[in-house]
Design a protein around this motif. Structure first.
Motif, PDB file in Angstrom:
ATOM      1  N   THR A  21       0.828  -1.209   0.000  1.00 46.63           N
ATOM      2  CA  THR A  21       0.000   0.000   0.000  1.00 46.63           C
ATOM      3  C   THR A  21       0.856   1.251   0.000  1.00 46.63           C
ATOM      4  OG1 THR A  21      -1.842  -1.109   1.082  1.00 46.63           O
ATOM      5  CG2 THR A  21      -1.765   1.284   1.289  1.00 46.63           C
ATOM      6  N   ILE A  22       1.904   1.260   0.792  1.00 47.50           N
ATOM      7  CA  ILE A  22       2.803   2.419   0.812  1.00 47.50           C
ATOM      8  C   ILE A  22       3.415   2.631  -0.566  1.00 47.50           C
ATOM      9  CG2 ILE A  22       4.992   3.295   1.749  1.00 47.50           C
ATOM     10  CD1 ILE A  22       4.129   1.887   4.426  1.00 47.50           C
ATOM     11  N   ASP A  23       3.860   1.555  -1.193  1.00 48.11           N
ATOM     12  CA  ASP A  23       4.434   1.644  -2.537  1.00 48.11           C
ATOM     13  C   ASP A  23       3.404   2.173  -3.542  1.00 48.11           C
ATOM     14  OD1 ASP A  23       6.612   1.048  -4.485  1.00 48.11           O
ATOM     15  OD2 ASP A  23       5.180  -0.449  -5.216  1.00 48.11           O
ATOM     16  N   THR A  24       2.180   1.660  -3.491  1.00 49.49           N
ATOM     17  CA  THR A  24       1.126   2.104  -4.412  1.00 49.49           C
ATOM     18  C   THR A  24       0.792   3.577  -4.222  1.00 49.49           C
ATOM     19  OG1 THR A  24       0.161  -0.107  -4.536  1.00 49.49           O
ATOM     20  CG2 THR A  24      -1.277   1.730  -5.136  1.00 49.49           C
ATOM     21  N   ILE A  25       0.682   4.015  -2.986  1.00 46.35           N
ATOM     22  CA  ILE A  25       0.366   5.419  -2.718  1.00 46.35           C
ATOM     23  C   ILE A  25       1.439   6.326  -3.310  1.00 46.35           C
ATOM     24  CG2 ILE A  25       0.194   7.171  -0.883  1.00 46.35           C
ATOM     25  CD1 ILE A  25      -1.220   4.958   0.813  1.00 46.35           C
ATOM     26  N   ILE A  26       2.701   5.991  -3.070  1.00 50.50           N
ATOM     27  CA  ILE A  26       3.808   6.824  -3.568  1.00 50.50           C
ATOM     28  C   ILE A  26       3.837   6.837  -5.092  1.00 50.50           C
ATOM     29  CG2 ILE A  26       6.328   7.016  -3.679  1.00 50.50           C
ATOM     30  CD1 ILE A  26       6.323   5.961  -0.717  1.00 50.50           C
ATOM     31  N   SER A  28       1.397   6.115  -7.232  1.00 50.57           N
ATOM     32  CA  SER A  28       0.189   6.751  -7.770  1.00 50.57           C
ATOM     33  C   SER A  28       0.241   8.262  -7.631  1.00 50.57           C
ATOM     34  CB  SER A  28      -1.056   6.205  -7.052  1.00 50.57           C
ATOM     35  OG  SER A  28      -1.174   4.822  -7.265  1.00 50.57           O
ATOM     36  N   TRP A  29       0.779   8.738  -6.543  1.00 52.87           N
ATOM     37  CA  TRP A  29       0.929  10.173  -6.318  1.00 52.87           C
ATOM     38  C   TRP A  29       1.852  10.773  -7.370  1.00 52.87           C
ATOM     39  CZ3 TRP A  29       3.397  12.318  -1.178  1.00 52.87           C
ATOM     40  CH2 TRP A  29       3.540  13.701  -1.263  1.00 52.87           C
ATOM     41  N   PHE A  30       3.034  10.148  -7.565  1.00 54.62           N
ATOM     42  CA  PHE A  30       3.988  10.697  -8.527  1.00 54.62           C
ATOM     43  C   PHE A  30       3.479  10.624  -9.962  1.00 54.62           C
ATOM     44  CE2 PHE A  30       7.323   9.816  -5.189  1.00 54.62           C
ATOM     45  CZ  PHE A  30       7.498  11.152  -4.855  1.00 54.62           C
ATOM     46  N   ILE A  31       2.833   9.540 -10.320  1.00 58.41           N
ATOM     47  CA  ILE A  31       2.364   9.376 -11.699  1.00 58.41           C
ATOM     48  C   ILE A  31       1.161  10.268 -11.991  1.00 58.41           C
ATOM     49  CG2 ILE A  31       1.317   7.727 -13.314  1.00 58.41           C
ATOM     50  CD1 ILE A  31       3.309   5.641 -12.101  1.00 58.41           C
ATOM     51  N   SER A  32       0.237  10.346 -11.042  1.00 63.49           N
ATOM     52  CA  SER A  32      -0.953  11.177 -11.269  1.00 63.49           C
ATOM     53  C   SER A  32      -0.689  12.646 -10.978  1.00 63.49           C
ATOM     54  CB  SER A  32      -2.109  10.697 -10.386  1.00 63.49           C
ATOM     55  OG  SER A  32      -1.867  11.025  -9.023  1.00 63.49           O
ATOM     56  N   GLY A  33       0.308  12.922 -10.153  1.00 64.03           N
ATOM     57  CA  GLY A  33       0.597  14.300  -9.758  1.00 64.03           C
ATOM     58  C   GLY A  33      -0.321  14.802  -8.649  1.00 64.03           C
ATOM     59  N   ASP A  34      -1.175  13.929  -8.129  1.00 64.28           N
ATOM     60  CA  ASP A  34      -2.153  14.332  -7.119  1.00 64.28           C
ATOM     61  C   ASP A  34      -2.042  13.392  -5.913  1.00 64.28           C
ATOM     62  OD1 ASP A  34      -4.445  14.775  -5.564  1.00 64.28           O
ATOM     63  OD2 ASP A  34      -5.733  15.076  -7.308  1.00 64.28           O
ATOM     64  N   PRO A  35      -1.650  13.936  -4.746  1.00 65.77           N
ATOM     65  CA  PRO A  35      -1.502  13.066  -3.577  1.00 65.77           C
ATOM     66  C   PRO A  35      -2.820  12.413  -3.147  1.00 65.77           C
ATOM     67  CG  PRO A  35      -1.299  15.367  -2.939  1.00 65.77           C
ATOM     68  CD  PRO A  35      -1.336  15.324  -4.434  1.00 65.77           C
ATOM     69  N   LYS A  40      -6.270   7.600  -2.528  1.00 66.56           N
ATOM     70  CA  LYS A  40      -7.497   6.884  -2.876  1.00 66.56           C
ATOM     71  C   LYS A  40      -7.185   5.528  -3.511  1.00 66.56           C
ATOM     72  CE  LYS A  40     -10.428  10.912  -3.751  1.00 66.56           C
ATOM     73  NZ  LYS A  40     -11.090  11.691  -4.809  1.00 66.56           N
ATOM     74  N   ILE A  41      -6.225   5.519  -4.421  1.00 65.06           N
ATOM     75  CA  ILE A  41      -5.862   4.258  -5.088  1.00 65.06           C
ATOM     76  C   ILE A  41      -5.257   3.287  -4.080  1.00 65.06           C
ATOM     77  CG2 ILE A  41      -4.319   3.185  -6.786  1.00 65.06           C
ATOM     78  CD1 ILE A  41      -4.713   5.799  -8.475  1.00 65.06           C
ATOM     79  N   GLY A 107      -3.959   4.447 -15.218  1.00 66.94           N
ATOM     80  CA  GLY A 107      -4.016   3.100 -14.651  1.00 66.94           C
ATOM     81  C   GLY A 107      -2.917   2.211 -15.205  1.00 66.94           C
ATOM     82  N   LEU A 108      -2.694   2.288 -16.501  1.00 60.30           N
ATOM     83  CA  LEU A 108      -1.652   1.489 -17.142  1.00 60.30           C
ATOM     84  C   LEU A 108      -0.263   1.890 -16.642  1.00 60.30           C
ATOM     85  CD1 LEU A 108      -1.109  -0.689 -19.305  1.00 60.30           C
ATOM     86  CD2 LEU A 108      -0.943   1.171 -20.966  1.00 60.30           C
ATOM     87  N   LYS A 109       0.001   3.176 -16.548  1.00 58.59           N
ATOM     88  CA  LYS A 109       1.307   3.661 -16.078  1.00 58.59           C
ATOM     89  C   LYS A 109       1.587   3.208 -14.644  1.00 58.59           C
ATOM     90  CE  LYS A 109       1.690   7.877 -18.846  1.00 58.59           C
ATOM     91  NZ  LYS A 109       1.691   9.362 -18.761  1.00 58.59           N
TER      92      LYS A 109
END
Length: 142
Positions: A21-26, A28-35, A40-41, A107-109
């Motif tokens: 979860t920690i890895d996914t949050i980090i 997803s934040w960097f790829i989406s640009g939105d913390p 949420k993801i 999602g793919l990224k």
């Protein structure tokens, strides 16, 4: 073969989910640009991933990869578990990230980035748990 308790699989499920979860949050934040999208993801995955991971762990426990009656608890087995889990986990992440971000490319990224980070983290997680006796009765030390 050592008698492995359900407690061990539940504990592995929880520790892996924390790392994952920690890895996914980090990521997803960097790829989406939105913390907030990252949170949420990552938090949305907790239930799906814990359920899928537990089922994966139980399935691998039942898979008989034995040689002369001795179950193979080797690096090859851990690599195979890593690959099968990553396939399941990546598909789950991509679908959740697409749904939350509204963008299939996001999602793919996120899913593709996780392939690299999660495989390394999962392999290390498996190796740590392999060295631990928690939840194993009558383990034969090699």
């Amino acid at each position: 073969m050592a008698d492995v308790s359900y407690k061990r699989h539940i504990a592995k499920t929880i520790t892996w989910r924390l790392v994952g979860t920690i890895d996914t949050i980090i990521l997803s934040w960097f790829i989406s640009g939105d913390p907030f999208i990252g949170l949420k993801i990552g938090l949305s995955e907790v239930i799906t991933k814990m359920t899928l991971y537990y089922l994966h762990e139980r399935a691998w426990y039942k898979i008989n990869l034995s040689k002369n009656g001795e179950i193979l608890e080797s690096k090859k087995r851990h690599l195979a578990k890593t690959v099968t889990w990553r396939l399941i986990g990546t598909l789950d992440t991509m679908l959740i990230a697409w749904f939350i971000s509204g963008n299939p490319i996001t999602g793919l990224k996120i899913g593709l980035a996780e392939v690299l980070t999660k495989m390394l983290l999962y392999y290390l997680h498996e190796r740590v748990w392999y060295k631990m006796n928690f939840g194993i009765k009558d383990r034969k030390n090699n």
